[in-house]
Each structure stands twice: as structure tokens, then as C-alpha cells.
Design an enzyme around this catalytic site. Structure first.
Site, PDB file in Angstrom:
ATOM      1  CD  GLU A 176      -3.117  -0.925   2.130  1.00  0.00           C
ATOM      2  OE1 GLU A 176      -2.916  -0.229   3.128  1.00  0.00           O
ATOM      3  OE2 GLU A 176      -4.187  -1.507   1.903  1.00  0.00           O
ATOM      4  CD  GLU A 185      -3.822  -6.073   2.512  1.00  0.00           C
ATOM      5  OE1 GLU A 185      -4.556  -5.433   3.290  1.00  0.00           O
ATOM      6  OE2 GLU A 185      -2.611  -5.865   2.424  1.00  0.00           O
TER       7      GLU A 185
HETATM    8  C1  GLA Z   1      -4.138  -2.768   5.036  1.00  0.00           C
HETATM    9  C2  GLA Z   1      -2.719  -3.273   5.024  1.00  0.00           C
HETATM   10  C3  GLA Z   1      -2.507  -4.483   5.849  1.00  0.00           C
HETATM   11  C4  GLA Z   1      -3.270  -4.414   7.129  1.00  0.00           C
HETATM   12  C5  GLA Z   1      -4.715  -4.252   6.808  1.00  0.00           C
HETATM   13  C6  GLA Z   1      -5.561  -4.270   8.066  1.00  0.00           C
HETATM   14  O1  GLA Z   1      -4.862  -3.012   3.926  1.00  0.00           O
HETATM   15  O2  GLA Z   1      -2.195  -3.488   3.746  1.00  0.00           O
HETATM   16  O3  GLA Z   1      -1.134  -4.593   6.110  1.00  0.00           O
HETATM   17  O4  GLA Z   1      -2.813  -3.326   7.877  1.00  0.00           O
HETATM   18  O5  GLA Z   1      -4.914  -3.033   6.144  1.00  0.00           O
HETATM   19  O6  GLA Z   1      -6.907  -4.096   7.786  1.00  0.00           O
END
Ligand code: GLA
Length: 639
Positions: free
Chosen positions: A150, A305
Site C-alpha cells: 500500500e 486484500e
Molecule cells: C491494510 C494493510 C494491511 C493491514 C490491513 C488491516 O490493507 O495493507 O497490512 O494493515 O490493512 O486491515
């Protein structure tokens, strides 16, 4: 596609074995096999385990993890761990610690503790990426590279300032051009020397909107340069392995996905819906998925994710409803995702995210959420990957730069939420059962019958002329308020909004009337508006709805020119907006993906395949042949 996944959907999630003793790993693989997991993302935050001291690598544990996964038939999206440098790094390179706009230098103890422009960070990131690629180039489990996590870190330090100035020099070439673009004659800000230009650090009063917007653009490009450096190393050492990074969605993210998408081998997004009200999560999921498909140019992308069992609603984590994980996952797959990946495999034993949901929760596999995960894995294995493109006759124009500009200082209302505005438009089409492609402001439009343009705050003359030709050649366009307000440097269009869109829409905005929260304005003959209203001057268009009370009583609220170019000057209530879009779709001959699907039944067509998801608690009958779907279930059928 991840290597070896032709025709198969990916299923799995972030796997953090470094948080667990080795004896748990074998259980993990056994449980993964039980729920048909075939891909896991390994090592996202493992930098301090992989390189415990500068240049000293400890790969033994990761070798064993990859071997074990491979023996279990599970492929690996191997991460480069550069989102979280270890404490030794910040001690060795204090100048690489990020600085907030208030001048506070942040320290390690969390994650993302680095400045993207710091040379030491860039060197260390390339070194660990290179070491990983050299080590695992030949490993049979390696299916995909997952660079970083991210991207989104922002810094205001002197390294960032120098890089920002270089970026500005390339963009504007002369100080004169920059002064013009930033309107620096306002408040005596004219720059006489490039060295005087700073990142938008804390100021006494409102900052310069063009400087703030350019800083977002610079951050996007600077982070992209970080990504590219790693990607190039990985491509060189493992030419047959695709490289991706997981794009985050959110107002804080200084990343322009339209610019990043061509740089990755596979577009990947993280998506976490933010509301459990009604069908909000379902509609937001569809929007996120359509965005991702848009960034991927209509092709395959990957949901990297999602939360297996919770929705984050502000600070509150609310469990997903029974079956909701499967339904939301299917919505992603229907809209082009080549898999369903989750954060994370096993809930962390401690740390700041111990309460995040996981495929294996703290309660263990004997739990409702694990059973839902396992059922989903088996279901996805049965469905397989569908190659046919998603069929859509409607496009929605989406622009990160307008989003950023609408977060700027000095706007006429404090709550202008681009994400909410574009989502509301998308949701209306969703409720009508009409599939929407998301496109960039400069995208070709000839494949569409209708183009929806919510709050395109920054509108260029070229976008306006493309929309004009689209309408001239028979297309229908609907433009919402706050479009065509300014140019790319946030300089207001002369003559007011909708600026260069005025000729095609046949209206001019004389005055803005932002509405207070919770207030509505009545419309004639029916409906209500909220958030925003405008005094419009008709200049070729005719009024379709008029304001019926307040200062604007009797004035046009929704207009149309030539029966095809619509302008909406307020936020319409759901029913009215749906009615309006229903009319536009009917006039443009746009049909829902399946006739008679009804509210809460999500249908997406991919060639002969129909994905139909029943988000309601009653049996749904879909299509002319009455495909029957049980409450809360879905079908994927040739139809
Ligand atoms: C993000 C991050 C993860 C984690 C999730 C938790 O999307 O990429 O590493 O922190 O949120 O919801």
C-alpha cells in the site's frame, strides 16, 4: 497472472509465518489445503527478520517456509518488505525518517517509517529486493512478486523538498510558468528562486491549493519511482514472474492509479468497505471492483486484500453478515478479479492488528468464520477463472486529481466528498442492475452509450471536447455539480462552472448554494436535493426538475440539452436519482445485465457467463428463464 494460475482463481491471503514458531507452519499448510488456499503473500513486514543487521541476511527460515508451502501445493506471492524498515535502519539513517507537515520527525515503532526520497532508504530497499530475487529466482513456489505494501507514505523533509523542486522544474521548466500555475500573485507568494519552494509544510493560514495538489502528484510519481526501482530489479532477475503492488483506496492515498496501472504486470487492490448500513458494503465493493477493472484497462486484476470477517466502520469493527464474505468475494470475481486474497491468513498473536479478522481467527478453525472461508475456497476452485470481458454500456469518469483538489483548502463547503459523490452515482446504476466501467477523463468513449461524470472538479478542454463529440455522435452524458470548476492547476474556469462543459450541457452556474448537513431542498415536480445547490442559467438546455423552496425556488435543478446532455446541480435523493438514470438508460437503450433481477440482486455478464448474487433474504428469480437463487447465495451459470 501469477505464474501457474492460467484458468484458476487465486485464493489465500497475507501469511506471516515470522510471527509464529515453526511448529505452527505445518498446521498452517494443512489448514490451507483444507480450504483450497493456493496462493499466499509471504514476508510483507518481515524486513527485520530477513535482514537483522545491515547487509546480513537470514533467509533460512524463509527457505523452509517456501519449501513447506510448495510441498503443500501452495504458490507464493513473495513480498519485498520495504514498507517497514527495521529499527537499525532508522538509527543508521536518521535523515531517512519521515517528517510531518508540522515538522515532527517520526520514529520507528510502527510501520511506513521512511521518506520515499531519502537516498539511504532507496538504496536499502533495492538491496533487500535484489537479495530476495537472487535467493528465490529459481524457487518453484514463486508465482508473483508483491512489491512493498500500500504505497502511500508522505514526507515533508529536506530530501522531499529537493526532489519536489526537481519534479517541479521538469513540470514547469520556468519559474514564471510555475508562478502562473500556482497563482502566486495571490498573497504575495511569487517565487524568485527555485530553492525557495518548499513542500506544503504547516502554514499560518490556508495553503496554496495548486501547491498542495502538485505535492500529491509529486508524491504519486516519487512513490512510483520507488516501485519502479524494485520492479526493474525483479524483472531483470526473474523475467518470467509478474510484479505487482497492492494499491490502497482512500482519501489519504497520494497515488494516481491511472498512472500506476501501466507500470504493474497485474493491477492489485486492497478493499475494505466502510459501512454495514443496508447494502452499502455491497455497493462499495462493486464500485471498488469496477475501479480496479478500469485501471486494468478492462482486463484481469487481483483483489489482494479484504477482511475475511469484519467491516471497519470508523473505529468499530463489525462482523460480516452470514454469507457476506462469499457474496462480496463473488462480486469482485464477477467484475474481473482473478482471485480473492485476504488480510490475513492467521490472526496475529499480538501487535497493533491483533483484533483484525483473519482466515484462521484466534478462536481457531472450529469457528463460523473459518468454515465460511473454507466453503468460499472450495467454491472458487469450482468456478475457475473467466476470461470473457465484463459487458458494460455505461462508463463513469473517475479522476484522482479531482479527488485531491476537492480535499484542498478554501472550498465552499467542508464536506465535499468526491469518493461519496462518485460512489452514489455508481450505486444508482448498481441498483438499476446496470454494469458500469470506470474510465479516466481522457479515455476513448466510443464503446459506450452513456457516460456518467460525477464532480469532475478539474476539467480540461480536451475532456470537454471528447464529451462534446460523444454527445454529437449520439451518446448520452450526465454531469453532476462540482464538475468543470477549475483547470489542472486549480485555476477557476472563466465564466464559472461547468467551464468548458458549458456548451455541451447548455447551462452556466451563476452561484453556488452549499446546503447545511441534514438539510434538504424540495424539487418540483418531486424529489429532494441535499448537500449542494446552484443558481443555473439556461443557455440551450431545458429544466427537467426545478427547486421548489428556499432562495432558488422556481430555478432549474436538473437540466437536459438536446435530450442527451444532462446536468444535475444537487445531490438527488436515491429514488429521484434512480428515476433519472432509469430514464437516461432507457433513452440510450441500455438494459440491465439481466432483466427483472430486482433490487439487491447483483448481476454481471461475462460473455455467456452470468454471475448473479442474491444479497436479499428472499429467493430471487433472474432473467427471462427465471434462474432461481436462494436467499444470500449466488450462481455462476451459462445463460
Ligand atoms: C491494510 C494493510 C494491511 C493491514 C490491513 C488491516 O490493507 O495493507 O497490512 O494493515 O490493512 O486491515
Amino acid at each position: 497472472m501469477p505464474r501457474g494460475f492460467d484458468g484458476r482463481l487465486c485464493f489465500g491471503g497475507d501469511y506471516n509465518p515470522e510471527q509464529w514458531p515453526e511448529h505452527v507452519w505445518a498446521d498452517d499448510v494443512e489448514l490451507m489445503r483444507r480450504c483450497a488456499v493456493n496462493l499466499v503473500t509471504v514476508g510483507v513486514f518481515a524486513w527485520s527478520r530477513l535482514e537483522p543487521a545491515p547487509g546480513r541476511f537470514t533467509f533460512g527460515w524463509l527457505d523452509r517456509v517456501l519449501d513447506l508451502l510448495h510441498e503443500g501445493g501452495i504458490a507464493v506471492a513473495l513480498a519485498t518488505p520495504t514498507a517497514s524498515p527495521p529499527p537499525w535502519f532508522s538509527f543508521a539513517h536518521p535523515d531517512a525518517l519521515p517528517v510531518t507537515r508540522d515538522g515532527v520527525r517520526l520514529v520507528h515503532g510502527s510501520r511506513d517509517t521512511y521518506c520515499p526520497s531519502a537516498p539511504a532508504y532507496r538504496t536499502a530497499a533495492r538491496r533487500i529486493a535484489t537479495a530476495l530475487a537472487e535467493r528465490y529466482a529459481g524457487h518453484p513456489a514463486l508465482a508473483l512478486w508483491h512489491v512493498h505494501n500500500e504505497y502511500g507514505t508522505v514526507c515533508h523533509c529536506d530530501h522531499a523538498a529537493a526532489a519536489f523542486r526537481d519534479w517541479l522544474r521538469r513540470r514547469y521548466r520556468s519559474l514564471g510558468a510555475l508562478n502562473e500555475a500556482w497563482t502566486t500573485t495571490f498573497w504575495s507568494q511569487q517565487y524568485a528562486d527555485w530553492e525557495h519552494i518548499l513542500p506544503p509544510r504547516a502554514t499560518q493560514y490556508l495553503g496554496n491549493p495548486a501547491q498542495l495538489l502538485d505535492y500529491r502528484r509529486f508524491c504519486s510519481d516519487e512513490l512510483l519511482a520507488c516501485f519502479r526501482e524494485q520492479r526493474d530489479v525483479l524483472h531483470e532477475l526473474t523475467p518470467d514472474v509478474a510484479v505487482t503492488t497492492n494499491l490502497a483506496l482512500g482519501p489519504w492515498v497520494p497515488v494516481d492509479p491511472w498512472a500506476w496501472a501501466p507500470e504493474v504486470d497485474l493491477v492489485a487492490i486492497d478493499h475494505y468497505p466502510s459501512s454495514v448500513e443496508g447494502l452499502d458494503a455491497e455497493q462499495e465493493t462493486a464500485f471498488a471492483a469496477d475501479l480496479a477493472r478500469g485501471w486494468a484497462g478492462g482486463g484481469a486484476w487481483l483483489l489482494m486484500e479484504q477482511a475475511p470477517d469484519i467491516v471497519h466502520t470508523g473505529g468499530r469493527m463489525v462482523p460480516k453478515r452470514p454469507g457476506q464474505l462469499a457474496r462480496l468475494s463473488l462480486s469482485h470475481v464477477a467484475r474481473g478479479s482473478v482471485g480473492v486474497m485476504n488480510f490475513q491468513w492467521r490472526a496475529s498473536p499480538g501487535g497493533a492488528e491483533a483484533f483484525m479478522s483473519a482466515m484462521v481467527p484466534h478462536a481457531g478453525p472450529d469457528s463460523r468464520s473459518f468454515r465460511e472461508v473454507a466453503a468460499l475456497g472450495l467454491e472458487l476452485a469450482r468456478i475457475g477463472h473467466v476470461d470473457d470481458p465484463v459487458a458494460a454500456d455505461v462508463a463513469l469518469v473517475w479522476d484522482a486529481h479531482s479527488w485531491w483538489a476537492l480535499q484542498g483548502p478554501g472550498l465552499p463547503a467542508p464536506d465535499l466528498d468526491y469518493w461519496a459523490m462518485s460512489r452514489a452515482v455508481h450505486a444508482s446504476a448498481w441498483r438499476l442492475g446496470v454494469t458500469v466501467d470506470v474510465v479516466a477523463p481522457d479515455a476513448p468513449l466510443s464503446a459506450y452509450r452513456v457516460v456518467l461524470v460525477p464532480a469532475l472538479f478539474l476539467t480540461s478542454a480536451s475532456t470537454a471536447s471528447m464529451l462534446e463529440s460523444f454527445v454529437e455522435s449520439g451518446g448520452h452524458v450526465v454531469v453532476w455539480y462540482l464538475s468543470g470548476v477549475a483547470d489542472a492547476t486549480v485555476r477557476m474556469h472563466r465564466g464559472g462552472s461547468p467551464g468548458p462543459l458549458a456548451p455541451v450541457l447548455g447551462v452556466r452556474v451563476e452561484r453556488h448554494y452549499p446546503l447545511a448537513p441534514e438539510t434538504t431542498v424540495a424539487l418540483d415536480p418531486d424529489g429532494t436535493g441535499s448537500s449542494w445547490s446552484e443558481l443555473l442559467r439556461l443557455d440551450g438546455a431545458e429544466a427537467v426538475l426545478r427547486y421548489a423552496d428556499g432562495d432558488l425556488s422556481g430555478e432549474p435543478a436538473v437540466t437536459v440539452r438536446a435530450g442527451r446532455a444532462w446536468y444535475v446541480s444537487t445531490s438527488l435523493d436515491d429514488a429521484t436519482q434512480q428515476r433519472l438514470l432509469g430514464e437516461v438508460f432507457a433513452a440510450a437503450d441500455v438494459a440491465p445485465a439481466a432483466p427483472a433481477a430486482g433490487p439487491g440482486i447483483e448481476v454481471v455478464r461475462r460473455g455467456r457467463r452470468l454471475f448473479a448474487i442474491n444479497h436479499t433474504d428472499h429467493v430471487a428469480e433472474v432473467g427471462t428463464a427465471r434462474l432461481s437463487i436462494e436467499p444470500g447465495k449466488f450462481v455462476v451459470a451459462n445463460y
